[in-house]
Write an enzyme that holds these catalytic residues in place. Structure first.
Site, mmCIF file in Angstrom:
data_model
loop_
_atom_site.group_PDB
_atom_site.id
_atom_site.type_symbol
_atom_site.label_atom_id
_atom_site.label_comp_id
_atom_site.label_asym_id
_atom_site.label_seq_id
_atom_site.Cartn_x
_atom_site.Cartn_y
_atom_site.Cartn_z
ATOM 1 N N ARG A 73 -16.359 4.310 6.266
ATOM 2 C CA ARG A 73 -15.779 2.985 6.045
ATOM 3 C C ARG A 73 -14.267 3.025 6.145
ATOM 4 O O ARG A 73 -13.652 2.127 6.725
ATOM 5 C CB ARG A 73 -16.196 2.443 4.669
ATOM 6 C CG ARG A 73 -15.702 1.011 4.435
ATOM 7 C CD ARG A 73 -16.446 0.040 5.336
ATOM 8 N NE ARG A 73 -15.826 -1.278 5.354
ATOM 9 C CZ ARG A 73 -15.029 -1.708 6.323
ATOM 10 N NH1 ARG A 73 -14.709 -0.916 7.345
ATOM 11 N NH2 ARG A 73 -14.529 -2.915 6.285
ATOM 12 N N CYS A 102 -11.728 1.021 8.615
ATOM 13 C CA CYS A 102 -10.727 0.125 8.031
ATOM 14 C C CYS A 102 -9.325 0.461 8.547
ATOM 15 O O CYS A 102 -8.550 -0.425 8.890
ATOM 16 C CB CYS A 102 -10.780 0.247 6.512
ATOM 17 S SG CYS A 102 -9.945 -1.097 5.630
ATOM 18 N N CYS A 126 -3.311 -0.438 3.804
ATOM 19 C CA CYS A 126 -4.558 -0.716 3.091
ATOM 20 C C CYS A 126 -4.314 -1.764 1.999
ATOM 21 O O CYS A 126 -5.136 -2.656 1.771
ATOM 22 C CB CYS A 126 -5.097 0.562 2.452
ATOM 23 S SG CYS A 126 -5.401 1.923 3.593
ATOM 24 N N HIS A 146 -6.156 -5.208 0.513
ATOM 25 C CA HIS A 146 -7.005 -4.976 -0.647
ATOM 26 C C HIS A 146 -6.278 -4.964 -1.990
ATOM 27 O O HIS A 146 -6.918 -4.770 -3.029
ATOM 28 C CB HIS A 146 -7.788 -3.689 -0.453
ATOM 29 C CG HIS A 146 -8.680 -3.746 0.753
ATOM 30 N ND1 HIS A 146 -9.761 -4.592 0.835
ATOM 31 C CD2 HIS A 146 -8.619 -3.084 1.945
ATOM 32 C CE1 HIS A 146 -10.348 -4.449 2.012
ATOM 33 N NE2 HIS A 146 -9.674 -3.546 2.711
#
Length: 306
Positions: free
Chosen positions: A263, A267, A214, A218
């Site tokens: 979401r 992702c 992740c 991000h």
């Protein structure tokens, strides 16, 4: 600085905890402050600091599309905090938000359901979830709390990703936003600190055939363009859910609104791995970590994303 964040482990966190409820979040606070400092520095001047934060980015992107001097309070807007091209369409859409009627549906669900009224006498609680249940020794998500409320009352559980669940959560988020409340995630025990650390480990661990985490997108990758989108930053990620995605609602408006679990499942799947189930321990602890990284920010949901 971020390497130090990634390298901290559950054992280190537990060993450093003093038996005082106010001290169990020491490591988490260090992580949060480091993330905020990193993110603010990154968007201070992308063109000037390209070698440190934006290698391989084009001159046009850095000079014409990356906003400079992004403020802390703007981080909850996701990539619209820095994406100049996206800001115009974002502001335009929010003049008549497509989720307004769905918030009203959520309010109707609440007014028509005595069980929900009993479980949530105060609906301005979006910033308090997920929380760690000290008796059950587990993280409780808002989605999980709502479904438990329903099933305890003999009612059928709702879909955890969209539909009634997203509608009701949008009402809770909207009321919390109107009350000007902030994200307020607590870590008050060694067990809670361990749950936070496991969520952090999931976020920073590379998985799947693409070997992505992740954080690849991000944290380190925030602000960089992938195809036609600029990647959003972790800081502020949980503040605006449930979210209305234009992609989800292109065929039917009701399908456009989705929970944070929806979401995150998508992702994680995009990373090339099988996502944890929406109400699993792994998912709840992941959201617990993510929410803590937005501590102190105003709840800003529901909102619109592409």
């Amino acid at each position: 600085m971020l390497l130090n964040v990634v390298k901290s482990t559950v054992l280190v966190a537990l060993a450093s905890c003093i038996m005082n409820a106010n001290d169990f979040n020491v490591q988490a606070e260090k992580d949060r402050i480091a993330l905020i400092d990193y993110t603010i520095a990154k968007f201070e001047d992308g063109d000037k600091n390209r070698d440190k934060f934006f290698p391989y980015s084009t001159d046009d992107e850095l000079k014409n599309n990356i906003q400079k001097n992004v403020k802390y309070e703007d981080l909850r807007k996701g990539n619209y905090a820095f994406n100049k091209q996206g800001q115009y369409s974002y502001n335009e859409i929010n003049e008549m938000p497509p989720y307004d009627e769905l918030v009203e549906k959520g309010e109707e669900l609440y007014e028509d359901n005595k069980a929900l009224q009993k479980c949530f006498p105060d609906v301005t609680v979006a910033g308090d979830y997920p929380y760690f249940d000290e008796e059950k020794k587990e993280v409780v998500s808002l989605t999980g709390a709502i479904n438990k409320c329903l099933t305890d009352a003999g009612q059928k559980a709702w879909n955890e990703k969209k539909g009634k669940m997203a509608f009701f959560q949008s009402y809770i988020a909207s009321e919390t936003k109107d009350a000007e409340k902030k994200v307020n995630i607590q870590i008050n025990s060694a067990e809670a600190a361990a749950a936070y650390e496991r969520g952090k480990e999931f976020y920073y661990t590379q998985r799947g055939y693409l070997k992505l985490s992740c954080a690849t997108c991000h944290v380190q990758g925030a602000g960089k363009r992938v195809r036609n989108e600029s990647l959003s930053q972790l800081a502020g990620h949980t503040t605006h859910f449930p979210v209305f995605r234009l992609k989800w609602g292109k065929d039917k408006v009701e399908n456009g609104l989705g929970t944070l679990e929806r979401r995150m499942a998508g992702c994680v799947k995009d990373q090339g791995q099988v996502p944890p189930k929406t109400n699993s321990k792994e998912m709840k602890e992941l959201l617990y970590f993510m929410a803590y990284m937005s501590n102190g920010m105003n709840v800003d949901g529901p909102d619109v994303r592409k």
